[in-house]
Structure formats: C-alpha cells, structure tokens
Design a protein around this motif. Structure first.
Motif, PDB file in Angstrom:
ATOM      1  N   ILE A 156       0.728  -1.030   0.016  1.00 34.27           N
ATOM      2  CA  ILE A 156       0.001  -0.117  -0.017  1.00 34.27           C
ATOM      3  C   ILE A 156       0.762   1.103   0.047  1.00 34.27           C
ATOM      4  O   ILE A 156       0.334   2.125  -0.445  1.00 34.27           O
ATOM      5  CB  ILE A 156      -1.047  -0.037   1.225  1.00 34.27           C
ATOM      6  N   GLU A 157       2.003   1.115   0.595  1.00 32.55           N
ATOM      7  CA  GLU A 157       3.051   2.214   0.652  1.00 32.55           C
ATOM      8  C   GLU A 157       3.479   2.654  -0.976  1.00 32.55           C
ATOM      9  O   GLU A 157       3.755   3.629  -1.391  1.00 32.55           O
ATOM     10  CB  GLU A 157       4.132   2.080   1.365  1.00 32.55           C
ATOM     11  N   LEU A 167      -5.338  -1.976  11.286  1.00 31.12           N
ATOM     12  CA  LEU A 167      -3.982  -2.680  11.555  1.00 31.12           C
ATOM     13  C   LEU A 167      -2.968  -1.788  10.468  1.00 31.12           C
ATOM     14  O   LEU A 167      -1.999  -1.496  10.942  1.00 31.12           O
ATOM     15  CB  LEU A 167      -3.662  -3.874  11.339  1.00 31.12           C
ATOM     16  N   LEU A 168      -3.449  -1.311   9.287  1.00 27.99           N
ATOM     17  CA  LEU A 168      -2.642  -0.747   8.386  1.00 27.99           C
ATOM     18  C   LEU A 168      -2.589   0.785   8.373  1.00 27.99           C
ATOM     19  O   LEU A 168      -1.843   1.354   7.895  1.00 27.99           O
ATOM     20  CB  LEU A 168      -3.244  -0.969   6.832  1.00 27.99           C
ATOM     21  N   PHE A 212      -8.385  -1.104  -0.248  1.00 36.36           N
ATOM     22  CA  PHE A 212      -7.870  -0.216   0.846  1.00 36.36           C
ATOM     23  C   PHE A 212      -7.108   0.956   0.263  1.00 36.36           C
ATOM     24  O   PHE A 212      -6.526   0.872  -0.828  1.00 36.36           O
ATOM     25  CB  PHE A 212      -7.030  -0.957   1.770  1.00 36.36           C
ATOM     26  N   TYR A 213      -7.195   1.847   0.778  1.00 36.70           N
ATOM     27  CA  TYR A 213      -6.287   3.284   0.375  1.00 36.70           C
ATOM     28  C   TYR A 213      -5.569   3.791   1.586  1.00 36.70           C
ATOM     29  O   TYR A 213      -6.286   4.054   2.449  1.00 36.70           O
ATOM     30  CB  TYR A 213      -7.315   4.411  -0.119  1.00 36.70           C
ATOM     31  N   ARG A 214      -4.539   4.363   1.295  1.00 31.09           N
ATOM     32  CA  ARG A 214      -3.721   5.161   2.157  1.00 31.09           C
ATOM     33  C   ARG A 214      -2.701   5.916   1.362  1.00 31.09           C
ATOM     34  O   ARG A 214      -2.087   5.297   0.627  1.00 31.09           O
ATOM     35  CB  ARG A 214      -2.973   4.128   3.250  1.00 31.09           C
ATOM     36  N   SER A 241       5.960   8.535   0.223  1.00 30.70           N
ATOM     37  CA  SER A 241       6.976   8.425  -0.600  1.00 30.70           C
ATOM     38  C   SER A 241       6.854   9.502  -1.725  1.00 30.70           C
ATOM     39  O   SER A 241       5.480   9.605  -2.103  1.00 30.70           O
ATOM     40  CB  SER A 241       7.287   7.199  -1.232  1.00 30.70           C
ATOM     41  N   ASP A 242       7.724  10.291  -2.236  1.00 36.39           N
ATOM     42  CA  ASP A 242       7.606  11.300  -3.300  1.00 36.39           C
ATOM     43  C   ASP A 242       7.679  10.438  -4.561  1.00 36.39           C
ATOM     44  O   ASP A 242       7.468  11.120  -5.629  1.00 36.39           O
ATOM     45  CB  ASP A 242       8.629  12.259  -3.144  1.00 36.39           C
ATOM     46  N   LYS A 243       8.214   9.366  -4.717  1.00 34.74           N
ATOM     47  CA  LYS A 243       8.401   8.541  -5.629  1.00 34.74           C
ATOM     48  C   LYS A 243       7.175   7.876  -6.601  1.00 34.74           C
ATOM     49  O   LYS A 243       7.094   7.386  -7.445  1.00 34.74           O
ATOM     50  CB  LYS A 243       9.465   7.450  -5.510  1.00 34.74           C
TER      51      LYS A 243
END
Length: 97
Positions: free
Chosen positions: A40-41, A68-69, A83-85, A89-91
């Motif tokens: 997700i990251e 939990l996430l 799921f969304y988060r 990170s700028d990449k």
C-alpha cells in the motif's frame, strides 16, 4: 475519512486492478499485514481477496486490516476488499481526487 465521492472514485480505480494477495485459513496475521503495508505504501490503492476457508466475513476482515494498516477501508465487493492510504513517498504517483 473519505467522502462518498472520494470513495466512489477509488472504487472505480480499483475495478481495473487485480488483487495482490489473499486472506486464507491463517486469517489476518503479522506477515500478511507486513506485506500489505509495503504494497500500500508503493501503490496507495490495493485489492485483497478473502477466501471462504479463512472463516472471516469480508467486511469484518476489511475493518480489521484497515485498522492495522492505518488505512481507509474503501469497500467490500463480494469477497474482494479495497484499501487506500496516501503514500509518504515522493516517488509514488499519488491518486488525485
């Protein structure tokens, strides 16, 4: 907290992606959460399948995983969870609402 319009947009984006993993008979465990956290990251929006042999109801699993996430539980469609988060990170190409 997502608005209904944002949730609707995320659902439409998610319709074009494949599930990245499955919640199986081991249920929601630490290794699953670690792999989902990394995914997700990198992607911001992920889809997960809950197998019938997991013994979990999809919505229950969705709320547990989201907590939990530290992510938003967008929706459950059948046995598929979204799921969304927002990524730190700028990449990453960020999803615009």
């Amino acid at each position: 907290m997502l608005t209904s319009k944002q949730r609707s947009n995320l659902r439409s984006y998610a319709s074009n992606i494949e599930p990245i993993t499955q919640v199986g008979k081991l249920g929601v465990n630490e290794s699953l959460i670690e792999s989902l956290d990394k995914a997700i990251e990198k992607r911001e929006l992920i889809k997960v399948t809950v197998l019938e042999n997991s013994g979990l109801e999809p919505k229950e699993a969705g709320f547990e995983i989201a907590e939990l996430l530290k992510a938003e539980f967008v929706c459950a469609t059948g046995r598929k969870l979204v799921f969304y988060r927002k990524s730190k990170s700028d990449k990453v190409t960020h999803i615009e609402f």
